[in-house]
Design an enzyme around this catalytic site. Structure first.
Site, PDB file in Angstrom:
ATOM      1  N   TYR A 180      24.505  38.470  66.399  1.00  7.64           N
ATOM      2  CA  TYR A 180      25.095  39.742  66.819  1.00  7.64           C
ATOM      3  C   TYR A 180      23.998  40.798  66.980  1.00  7.64           C
ATOM      4  O   TYR A 180      23.145  40.975  66.112  1.00  7.64           O
ATOM      5  CB  TYR A 180      26.100  40.196  65.770  1.00  7.64           C
ATOM      6  CG  TYR A 180      26.957  41.381  66.158  1.00  7.64           C
ATOM      7  CD1 TYR A 180      27.982  41.237  67.088  1.00  7.64           C
ATOM      8  CD2 TYR A 180      26.775  42.625  65.580  1.00  7.64           C
ATOM      9  CE1 TYR A 180      28.792  42.302  67.433  1.00  7.64           C
ATOM     10  CE2 TYR A 180      27.575  43.703  65.905  1.00  7.64           C
ATOM     11  CZ  TYR A 180      28.592  43.546  66.840  1.00  7.64           C
ATOM     12  OH  TYR A 180      29.400  44.603  67.166  1.00  7.64           O
ATOM     13  N   SER A 229      25.218  32.592  62.508  1.00  2.00           N
ATOM     14  CA  SER A 229      25.972  33.842  62.477  1.00  2.00           C
ATOM     15  C   SER A 229      26.866  33.944  63.720  1.00  2.00           C
ATOM     16  O   SER A 229      27.686  33.059  63.955  1.00  2.00           O
ATOM     17  CB  SER A 229      25.010  35.030  62.356  1.00  2.00           C
ATOM     18  OG  SER A 229      25.713  36.208  62.061  1.00  2.00           O
ATOM     19  N   GLN A 230      26.721  34.996  64.543  1.00  2.74           N
ATOM     20  CA  GLN A 230      27.520  35.044  65.763  1.00  2.74           C
ATOM     21  C   GLN A 230      27.276  33.808  66.604  1.00  2.74           C
ATOM     22  O   GLN A 230      28.208  33.222  67.172  1.00  2.74           O
ATOM     23  CB  GLN A 230      27.177  36.284  66.586  1.00  2.74           C
ATOM     24  CG  GLN A 230      27.884  36.308  67.937  1.00  2.74           C
ATOM     25  CD  GLN A 230      27.445  37.462  68.808  1.00  2.74           C
ATOM     26  OE1 GLN A 230      28.133  38.465  68.898  1.00  2.74           O
ATOM     27  NE2 GLN A 230      26.297  37.329  69.453  1.00  2.74           N
ATOM     28  N   ASP A 280      26.495  35.353  50.796  1.00  2.00           N
ATOM     29  CA  ASP A 280      26.577  35.952  52.130  1.00  2.00           C
ATOM     30  C   ASP A 280      27.680  37.005  52.153  1.00  2.00           C
ATOM     31  O   ASP A 280      28.858  36.691  52.020  1.00  2.00           O
ATOM     32  CB  ASP A 280      26.862  34.855  53.157  1.00  2.00           C
ATOM     33  CG  ASP A 280      26.729  35.328  54.595  1.00  2.00           C
ATOM     34  OD1 ASP A 280      26.731  36.550  54.824  1.00  2.00           O
ATOM     35  OD2 ASP A 280      26.627  34.461  55.483  1.00  2.00           O
ATOM     36  N   HIS A 297      23.112  35.838  53.845  1.00  2.00           N
ATOM     37  CA  HIS A 297      23.334  35.511  55.253  1.00  2.00           C
ATOM     38  C   HIS A 297      22.168  34.743  55.855  1.00  2.00           C
ATOM     39  O   HIS A 297      22.328  34.093  56.880  1.00  2.00           O
ATOM     40  CB  HIS A 297      23.582  36.797  56.039  1.00  2.00           C
ATOM     41  CG  HIS A 297      24.189  36.576  57.380  1.00  2.00           C
ATOM     42  ND1 HIS A 297      25.350  35.863  57.583  1.00  2.00           N
ATOM     43  CD2 HIS A 297      23.782  36.961  58.631  1.00  2.00           C
ATOM     44  CE1 HIS A 297      25.650  35.822  58.866  1.00  2.00           C
ATOM     45  NE2 HIS A 297      24.702  36.470  59.527  1.00  2.00           N
TER      46      HIS A 297
END
Length: 330
Positions: free
Chosen positions: A92, A186-187, A272, A309
């Protein structure tokens, strides 16, 4: 959010019922069918990199609505044999950057297509793809663009771009079309998971700390961006909660995970707070459960108890490389 949103023993069994709209499959079938008649590959041109061990090309393809989307195609230099190919999606706020920034996969002997994320460049990395459809009602951040209706939501466009990226990879020279892998963190991991649910003949999925999973829970237990941006939007637009929740149900990674059939490799950090671990476990524990096939797909998971994360970082990448070599025979 508490440091651990659920204890690990509960996470390993966590398979919540994540509501799906009745027309989920029809929504995505119609969305992708609308793009099927468009030529996918628009332009491919060599990209000078000053790197002797890899060759790179600047690729433009037709994404959602025919909008041009940019990507880097990179492969080991001096060979034109068909190679297994990683289609990678970025996190992101990032764009595709420069072609020399992500070399792990081509140096390992794979072809590599790195998709730009429309309209997102500038927060963490550069990109070259605009989103000409970003004006729908919603908040100021990509995760809230057009969030009041599924048809105009940003992630409908981005997920469609991600599916089209697999199609363009298969149209490129030197790609083994039967061994195409969706990958990301992630994204990017959330997009890869969506692709695994929408592309039935994908060779494998590699995802770490996937975003867009069990979204209804995520927006309730973390204030970290990007989920916190949705919560912030709802804090101002108090009467928008129900339409927002409905929109989010069309892009939830748990729904895509249930429909997936490709072998899958997951990584999750238990600390996370960006993509809470329970949301990733919700997808992993139900991966392939609703694909209608008699045998469950192969899946592997690595848990990092003391990581957030960032997950396993280089250790996770090494595990991905070893796992993929076994799955793809490469």
């Amino acid at each position: 959010m508490a440091l651990f949103d659920l204890p690990l023993d509960q996470l390993r069994r966590y398979a919540p019922v994540v509501p799906e709209p009745a027309d989920f499959d029809e929504f995505w079938r119609t969305t992708l069918a609308a793009e099927a008649a468009r030529p996918v590959l628009l332009d491919v041109r060599p990209e000078p990199t000053e790197l002797r061990l890899v060759d790179s090309w600047d690729v433009t393809f037709a994404g959602f609505g025919g909008d041009p989307v940019r990507a880097w195609y990179t492969r080991p230099a001096g060979t034109d044999e068909p190679l297994p190919t990683l289609v990678e999606y970025v996190g992101y706020g990032r764009g595709r950057g420069l072609p020399h920034e992500r070399l792990t996969w081509p140096v390992a002997g794979y072809a590599h297509l790195l998709m730009d994320s429309r309209g997102q460049a500038g927060r963490y990395g550069g990109g070259d793809t605009v989103d000409p459809r970003a004006g729908a009602p919603g908040g100021p951040w990509p995760v809230t663009w057009g969030i009041l209706t599924p048809q105009r939501y940003y992630y409908r466009r981005l997920i469609t771009d991600a599916v089209r990226a697999v199609q363009v990879a298969r149209a490129l020279p030197g790609v083994d079309a039967g061994r195409v892998v969706a990958a990301g963190n992630s994204q990017g991991g959330g997009l890869a998971l969506a692709v695994a649910g929408l592309v039935p003949d994908l060779a494998a999925l590699v995802t770490t700390a996937p975003f867009l999973c069990h979204i209804q829970r995520a927006i309730e237990i973390t204030d970290a961006s990007p989920y916190g941006e949705i919560a912030q939007y709802l804090a101002v637009n108090r009467e928008a909660e129900q339409p927002v929740r409905r929109t989010l149900s069309y892009v939830d990674g748990v729904a895509f995970a249930r429909r997936a059939s490709a072998p899958a490799h997951f990584g999750i950090g238990l600390r996370d707070q960006v993509c809470p671990p329970s949301t990733g476990f919700a997808a992993y524990n139900q991966y392939g459960a609703g694909n209608g096939r008699p045998a469950a797909p192969e899946r592997d998971l690595h848990v990092y108890p003391f990581n957030g994360h960032e997950g396993g970082e280089a250790v996770q990448v090494r595990r991905q490389l070893r796992w993929l070599a076994g799955v793809l025979g490469h």
